[in-house]
Design an enzyme around this catalytic site. Structure first.
Site: not given
Length: 463
Positions: A112, A251, A253, A255
């Site tokens: 993340s 960010d 990833d 999400d």
């Protein structure tokens, strides 16, 4: 077992280090999240997942990602599972494709917002939701038992590379905004060298936006480094210099998403919930006029939403808690101040790219600039968050047992009464104690944040 430096797969970490945090397993690749551990995680995930069908694996751009995907695949195949690898993709693509193709589950290899040297593994079940605590504990028990230490690498399952499945995810993003377009709207995207580079610019361009792209190539050595949703200054500067209507930072990833309006102001998850929620409320598409947020969300947001006749439910920090409450109450929109937004549009999966598309298209449809729309929302209370590094996990998790710190928290809460609040919590992903103070007066916020952070450092890090 051989030393990690000479063993080709590295050592398994100590059992006490193997624990699912608020967002899966996460840690440094050279010491904690080794290929040896990933092999075991894959094996035990294959054993614990209940449904039949393939197991999907996605990854962000980190340099260690391919290595960990290979190890996870080997473990899954050793448990008899079929594996479909997706390659570089945002985390929300995995749960969406699990549901679309009736897969047994999926894994996302990503840390993340963490730095490049870290990585992580998120695990999803057949519904596309993150695994229940009970299933996570079953995997942990297997990892700590040592029973899989001799698993055969002669796999009984098979693996296939299926990057074409991501076309379905991109199509779902475009369909989420319906007939709305962004023709000629000047927008800046900070893709963070990460997962958003797989589709972020593509979908905004398909809707006609006039794009400026920052950090737009996948680069695992730079992911999250002075860019993206955790370092918004490059995005803010570009929005101002380009005269853009808005900017979106993601960010690692993808999400999460935080926005910058045309005046250079940060538009966080609380504002996204208020703005998007207001549109749904006006269309009578928000059940019970309910939003779900966490204990981190601003008091100014809560009181403004209540003034509109809305309900705001608060949960502990972590998207799995928001998800559980949304399922329990039937809420259509929820999320975290950090920009992790869940909606019924895509099965309650946190999706930064989808959230950015929604915010941009709804703003454009109302013929408002994002800055004008934010001005119509709410005035946030001053809020300050300080991270205190506490390496000792027991002290960090059990901070309430520290009498001097706990007493000072009570003193601060009594002093601020209804005009402020204190939140102290241990991070689920890093060795940090997070100390947050919120009040109507900035001087009060600064005073109590400083005292509480100093007390935490003094008493929790004492020899």
């Amino acid at each position: 077992m051989a030393e990690a430096a000479t063993h080709p797969l590295g050592q398994l970490p100590k059992p006490s280090q193997i624990s699912f945090g608020t967002d899966g397993l996460r840690g440094r690749v050279d010491t904690m999240l080794t290929p040896a551990l990933a092999l075991q995680v894959g094996y035990w995930c294959g054993r614990v997942l209940q449904a039949e069908g393939p197991v999907l694996i996605g990854m962000d751009s980190r340099s260690s990602g391919s290595m960990l995907v290979a190890a996870l695949s080997a473990g899954l195949m050793a448990s008899g599972r079929q594996v479909w690898t997706l390659g570089l993709c945002p985390t929300p693509a995995v749960p969406g494709l699990i549901r679309r193709y009736s897969a047994a589950g999926g894994l996302m290899v990503s840390a993340s917002h963490n730095p490049p040297e870290d990585n992580g593994i998120k695990v999803f079940g057949a519904t596309g939701s993150k695994l229940s605590p009970e299933r996570q504990q079953a995997i942990e028990a297997g990892l700590c038992s040592g029973d899989g230490s001799g698993i055969a690498l002669a796999a009984s399952g098979v693996a296939r590379h299926r990057p074409e499945l991501l076309d379905d995810y991109r199509a779902s993003l475009l369909s989420s905004v319906g007939p709305h377009r962004l023709d000629g709207v000047p927008i800046v995207l900070d893709l963070c060298w990460g997962s958003a580079t797989a589709c972020g610019a593509e979908v905004f361009s398909a809707l006609g936006a006039d794009l400026t792209v920052l950090h737009g190539d996948p680069d695992g050595t730079k992911i999250n480094v002075n860019c993206g949703s955790t370092h918004l200054e490059p995005l803010r500067r570009a929005v101002i210099e380009k005269g853009a209507a808005m900017g979106f930072g993601f960010d690692g990833d993808a999400d999460r998403m935080l926005a910058i309006d045309g005046q250079g102001r940060v538009v966080d998850g609380d504002h996204v919930l208020y703005l998007w929620g207001s549109v749904l409320q006006a269309k009578e598409q928000l059940p019970d006029q309910r939003l779900v947020a966490t204990v981190m969300s601003n008091l100014g947001f809560e009181r403004a939403w209540q003034a509109r006749g809305g309900l705001l439910d608060r949960t502990p920090v972590g998207d799995q808690h928001v998800h559980a409450e949304m399922v329990r109450t039937g809420a259509a929109l929820g999320g975290e101040q950090s920009g992790h937004i869940l909606s019924s549009v895509n099965g309650l999966a946190g999706d930064g790219v989808l959230t950015a598309l929604q915010l941009a298209s709804l703003c454009h449809a109302q013929q408002l600039s994002l800055a004008e729309w934010v001005d119509q929302s709410f005035q946030a209370y001053p809020q300050k968050l300080v991270n205190v590094r506490v390496e000792n996990r027991e002290r960090r998790k059990g901070w309430e047992d520290c009498a001097p710190l706990y007493s000072l928290v009570q003193e601060a809460e009594a002093s601020m009464a209804e005009d402020g609040r204190v939140l102290v919590r241990a991070s689920g992903t890093e060795p940090l104690l997070r100390v947050m103070v919120e009040a109507a007066d900035q001087a009060v916020v600064d005073h109590w944040t400083s005292r509480l952070a100093a007390a935490a450092d003094q008493h929790l890090n004492a020899a």
